[in-house]
Design a protein around this motif. Structure first.
Motif, mmCIF file in Angstrom:
data_model
loop_
_atom_site.group_PDB
_atom_site.id
_atom_site.type_symbol
_atom_site.label_atom_id
_atom_site.label_comp_id
_atom_site.label_asym_id
_atom_site.label_seq_id
_atom_site.Cartn_x
_atom_site.Cartn_y
_atom_site.Cartn_z
ATOM 1 N N ILE A 29 1.011 -1.450 -0.244
ATOM 2 C CA ILE A 29 -0.106 -0.167 0.094
ATOM 3 C C ILE A 29 0.688 1.428 -0.469
ATOM 4 N N THR A 30 1.496 1.272 0.669
ATOM 5 C CA THR A 30 2.763 1.641 0.867
ATOM 6 C C THR A 30 3.166 2.311 -0.630
ATOM 7 N N PHE A 31 3.705 1.698 -1.733
ATOM 8 C CA PHE A 31 5.139 1.306 -2.679
ATOM 9 C C PHE A 31 3.443 2.241 -3.261
ATOM 10 N N VAL A 32 2.199 1.401 -3.614
ATOM 11 C CA VAL A 32 0.999 2.377 -4.298
ATOM 12 C C VAL A 32 0.888 3.481 -3.819
ATOM 13 N N ALA A 33 0.628 3.779 -3.427
ATOM 14 C CA ALA A 33 0.552 5.790 -2.962
ATOM 15 C C ALA A 33 1.805 6.643 -3.762
ATOM 16 N N ALA A 34 2.517 5.545 -3.030
ATOM 17 C CA ALA A 34 4.021 6.387 -3.337
ATOM 18 C C ALA A 34 4.395 6.322 -4.826
ATOM 19 N N SER A 35 3.184 5.577 -5.791
ATOM 20 C CA SER A 35 3.067 6.087 -7.620
ATOM 21 C C SER A 35 2.336 6.857 -7.743
ATOM 22 N N HIS A 36 1.375 7.534 -7.093
ATOM 23 C CA HIS A 36 0.119 8.363 -7.515
ATOM 24 C C HIS A 36 -0.098 9.492 -7.553
ATOM 25 N N SER A 37 -0.598 10.401 -8.105
ATOM 26 C CA SER A 37 -0.286 11.947 -7.815
ATOM 27 C C SER A 37 -0.883 12.621 -6.149
ATOM 28 N N GLU A 38 -1.387 13.095 -5.793
ATOM 29 C CA GLU A 38 -1.669 13.997 -4.666
ATOM 30 C C GLU A 38 -3.519 14.080 -5.251
ATOM 31 N N ILE A 39 -3.793 14.459 -6.106
ATOM 32 C CA ILE A 39 -5.157 14.253 -5.828
ATOM 33 C C ILE A 39 -5.079 13.240 -5.763
ATOM 34 N N ARG A 40 -5.584 12.112 -6.479
ATOM 35 C CA ARG A 40 -5.620 10.764 -7.055
ATOM 36 C C ARG A 40 -5.642 10.179 -5.590
ATOM 37 N N MET A 41 -4.436 10.207 -4.308
ATOM 38 C CA MET A 41 -4.994 10.171 -2.954
ATOM 39 C C MET A 41 -5.654 10.663 -2.343
ATOM 40 N N THR A 42 -6.701 11.073 -2.575
ATOM 41 C CA THR A 42 -7.485 11.965 -1.576
ATOM 42 C C THR A 42 -8.611 11.404 -2.392
ATOM 43 N N GLN A 43 -8.738 10.445 -3.553
ATOM 44 C CA GLN A 43 -10.108 10.304 -4.324
ATOM 45 C C GLN A 43 -10.248 8.765 -3.253
ATOM 46 N N VAL A 44 -11.830 8.634 -3.145
ATOM 47 C CA VAL A 44 -11.967 6.831 -2.854
ATOM 48 C C VAL A 44 -12.915 7.494 -4.129
ATOM 49 N N PRO A 45 -12.528 4.744 -4.264
ATOM 50 C CA PRO A 45 -11.643 4.248 -2.931
ATOM 51 C C PRO A 45 -10.633 5.031 -3.098
ATOM 52 N N PRO A 47 -6.629 3.763 -4.396
ATOM 53 C CA PRO A 47 -5.972 2.771 -5.282
ATOM 54 C C PRO A 47 -4.810 1.795 -4.732
ATOM 55 N N LEU A 48 -5.247 0.320 -5.380
ATOM 56 C CA LEU A 48 -4.276 -0.888 -4.757
ATOM 57 C C LEU A 48 -3.296 -0.980 -6.015
ATOM 58 N N TRP A 49 -3.579 -0.807 -7.202
ATOM 59 C CA TRP A 49 -2.564 -0.981 -7.962
ATOM 60 C C TRP A 49 -1.717 0.290 -8.299
ATOM 61 N N PRO A 50 -0.642 0.318 -8.641
ATOM 62 C CA PRO A 50 0.375 1.273 -8.979
ATOM 63 C C PRO A 50 0.230 2.748 -9.822
ATOM 64 N N GLY A 51 0.152 3.332 -9.620
ATOM 65 C CA GLY A 51 0.183 4.764 -11.253
ATOM 66 C C GLY A 51 1.442 4.557 -11.096
ATOM 67 N N ASP A 52 1.648 6.171 -12.074
ATOM 68 C CA ASP A 52 2.300 6.788 -13.252
ATOM 69 C C ASP A 52 3.353 6.999 -12.284
ATOM 70 N N GLN A 53 3.542 8.077 -11.277
ATOM 71 C CA GLN A 53 3.635 9.001 -10.687
ATOM 72 C C GLN A 53 4.895 8.342 -9.767
ATOM 73 N N LEU A 54 5.343 7.502 -9.954
ATOM 74 C CA LEU A 54 6.153 7.108 -8.776
ATOM 75 C C LEU A 54 7.564 7.739 -9.545
ATOM 76 N N TRP A 55 8.334 8.290 -10.461
ATOM 77 C CA TRP A 55 9.232 8.798 -10.682
ATOM 78 C C TRP A 55 9.721 10.174 -10.515
ATOM 79 N N VAL A 56 8.156 11.391 -10.709
ATOM 80 C CA VAL A 56 8.124 11.928 -10.470
ATOM 81 C C VAL A 56 7.859 11.946 -8.571
ATOM 82 N N ASN A 57 7.074 11.570 -7.785
ATOM 83 C CA ASN A 57 6.877 11.364 -6.954
ATOM 84 C C ASN A 57 8.331 11.699 -6.000
#
Lengths: 283, 351
Positions: A29-45, A47-57
């Motif tokens: 979950i830590t890894f998944v959360a670290a790979s999304h954008s800030e906006i996505r992390m405020t929306q429910v539900p 995410p359970l799968w990695p996003g594309d923002q890992l490198w940017v973050n």
């Protein structure tokens, strides 16, 4: 344990799988959360799968200021602080306890056993117990907000001294006598014979102490007020305490990932020696 | 090369004296074996000569120098330990070179000495191995090699063969003996094994409970033991002891049998006679009631009692003999094989 009944096999595997999931899921979950954008992390539900923002973050976290719009120190500096602290604590502890165990085992001096027990008794006085007087001493010495203040009070170690004492006691006396006949003085014996013979034990202890140092929370919290001296473990907590806004979870989780990395590297790098050091008895 | 002198040497631990007034002088190139049962102080004595134990009183001389307060490293000695005490993290070569390195010898000199010692001991092919990769016998050789490279004045051996199996022990024993003769270095060797002592030593120092019982050549000790202890300790199986009464040139045994024996003494005494000195004779005076027989091939050991008493006796018959238990065998012994000891002082009564 050589029984091979299907039920037992199932049960043991089930317990192991549950254990692995219990440990791995939060990290996932830590890894998944670290790979999304800030906006996505405020929306429910969430995410359970990695996003594309890992490198940017990763880039923003490590070389930026961590959180946007705050005055915290850059994360790479906090990582460095933590690394220096953990290294100083583990190397300092190992050096001091090696030398004190050497003195206690190999030298005859007045009150030798008394001193040994004195060291042993300090086991009962960890930093948490003596926190006020220790803080007072460090403050008086002007070591607040410095690496010395962060590490010196944590360096003295009864456990490690005791462990090295036991290791040295397993080394046969003839080794010392042989070295004496060979003409090796005390320090020469220490460097040439004792240190190489305790190599695996030193490595095992290093792993344990590095993680102990890295995870320090209470003491650094007290001793460092300057943002430039903050350690990574403390900064994670601080990042969650943002006023009138939701925490930037993607960044916080990236910091958490980064904070996990060095202990993992140390464990992986020293795995072989670590196991040898804890199991090997042949001297 | 050096001679060694022990002058009135005493060792005490916490006011308990464990070694009592040891005297002895050892000539240059001699091979001395200190032998005695465990706990007799033989290792302590060796360690005092090595400088690993302090001297309570008395003096140790190596060469002409009093070395009581000299560090082991400066006594110009080399020691081989029972458990070899090789440094486990160093290769054989480093083990042998370590002492020389500390002494600051030039690298090529060290390499030369190590190579020479390795050739003498035939361990050249193991030089790069670690001690744990070697067998017991090979480790033993390395330990000897470490002693040889130092080119010392004195070799000290502390039960070096007791961790080896019986066959290897015999083989290494011969090798140590040959090596010592070849190098001509004064050597002191501690063991509890009297066979090892007899075969190795030019002279033997028999220690018992911290006292020197006798100091002499193996043959002297065998033929002319000074005390009951030495008589019983040297020789296998050990000597028989019978209480006797001496009067007018006649020995009377416990069971009343008499043996002619011309000796100036009279009164009660202890008669010692070796099992191999007893000669079967149908008219012999000594009657042995057989209880058990041990067949060793080359000879037959007959265990039993002096008939009519509880005194245990052993006789050694040459070759293979069949003896039923319960039979009575009769023996004689030549007068020169009879040893008479004072029953009270345990000292030899000279003829």
């Amino acid at each position: 344990m050589v029984e091979r009944r299907p039920f037992i096999v199932f049960l043991t595997h089930f317990i192991l799988v549950v254990g692995v999931v219990a440990i791995a899921l939060p990290i996932w979950i830590t890894f998944v959360a670290a790979s999304h954008s800030e906006i996505r992390m405020t929306q429910v539900p969430l995410p359970l799968w990695p996003g594309d923002q890992l490198w940017v973050n990763f880039k923003n976290t490590l070389f930026g200021n961590g959180l946007e719009g705050t005055e915290t120190a850059p994360v790479w500096l906090m990582l460095t602080n933590s690394l220096v602290m953990a290294m100083m604590i583990s190397i300092g502890k190992i050096a001091i306890s090696l030398l004190s165990a050497f003195a206690i085992v190999y030298f005859k001096f007045p009150f030798r056993m008394g001193i040994f027990w004195l060291i042993f008794i300090t086991l009962m006085l960890p930093v948490e117990v003596r926190i006020l007087p220790t803080f007072e001493v460090v403050a008086q010495l002007g070591m607040l907000n410095s690496y010395w203040g962060l590490t010196i009070p944590l360096i003295a170690s009864a456990t490690a001294t005791f462990m090295f004492r036991q290791v040295f006691l397993t080394i046969p006396d003839e080794m010392l006598e042989s070295a004496r006949i060979d003409g090796a003085g005390p320090m020469r014996f220490f460097w040439d014979i004792l240190l190489p013979l305790s190599r695996t034990n030193i490595a095992a202890l290093f792993v344990i102490l590095f993680i102990y140092g890295w995870n320090q929370y209470l003491w650094p919290l007290l001793i460092t007020t300057d943002q430039d001296m903050t350690t990574i473990v403390i900064s994670i907590k601080q990042m969650l305490e943002v006023a009138e806004a939701s925490p930037q979870w993607n960044i916080v989780m990236m910091v958490a990932l980064l904070a996990m990395l060095p202990p993992i590297l140390v464990v992986i790098g020293m795995q072989k020696l670590f196991v040898q050091g804890l199991t090997e008895t042949d001297k | 090369m050096a001679n060694i002198n022990l002058v009135n040497l005493t060792k005490s631990y916490d006011n308990t004296e464990v070694l009592h007034h040891i005297e002895g002088s050892i000539a240059d190139g001699e091979f001395i074996v200190i032998v005695g049962p465990s706990g007799c102080g033989k290792s302590t004595l060796l360690r005092m000569i090595a400088g690993l134990e302090t001297v309570t009183s008395g003096e140790v001389f190596i060469g002409d120098k009093m070395v009581n307060d000299v560090e082991p490293a400066h006594r110009d000695i080399a020691m081989v330990f029972q458990n070899y005490a090789l440094y486990p993290h160093m290769s054989v070569e480093q083990n042998m070179a370590y002492g020389l390195k500390i002494r600051g010898l030039p690298k090529d000199e060290i390499a030369k000495r190590v190579r020479e010692a390795a050739e003498i001991l035939e361990i050249t092919e193991y030089l790069s191995r670690k001690p744990r990769q070697l067998s017991g016998g090979q480790r033993q050789r390395v330990a000897m090699g470490r002693a040889i490279v130092r080119d010392p004045q004195v070799f000290l051996f502390d039960e070096p063969l007791s961790n080896l199996d019986a066959k290897l022990r015999v083989q290494m024993r011969l090798e140590i003996r040959k090596l010592q003769k070849r190098l001509g270095v004064t050597s002191i060797y501690v063991t509890h094994d009297q066979v090892e002592a007899m075969t190795l030593g030019d002279r033997l120092m028999v220690l018992n409970a911290g006292y020197v019982e006798q100091f002499g050549t193996p043959v002297e000790l065998y033929q002319c033991p000074e005390t009951v202890f030495v008589a019983g300790f040297i020789g296998s199986p050990s000597m028989n002891f019978l209480s006797v009464t001496v009067a007018d040139g006649v020995l009377t045994l416990e069971n009343g049998a008499t043996v002619a024996f011309s000796n100036g003494h009279s009164g009660t005494a202890l008669l010692g006679v070796r099992p191999e000195s007893l000669i079967a004779n149908p008219d012999g005076a000594v009657r042995l009631k057989v209880e058990m027989v041990e067949q060793l091939g080359a000879n037959t050991l007959v265990h039993g009692h002096l008939e009519g008493t509880g005194t245990e006796m052993v006789a050694s018959l040459p070759g293979i003999e069949t003896v039923e238990s319960g039979t009575v065998l009769r023996f004689d012994a030549p007068q020169e094989a009879l040893h008479l000891f004072d029953a009270a002082t345990q000292k030899r009564l000279e003829t």
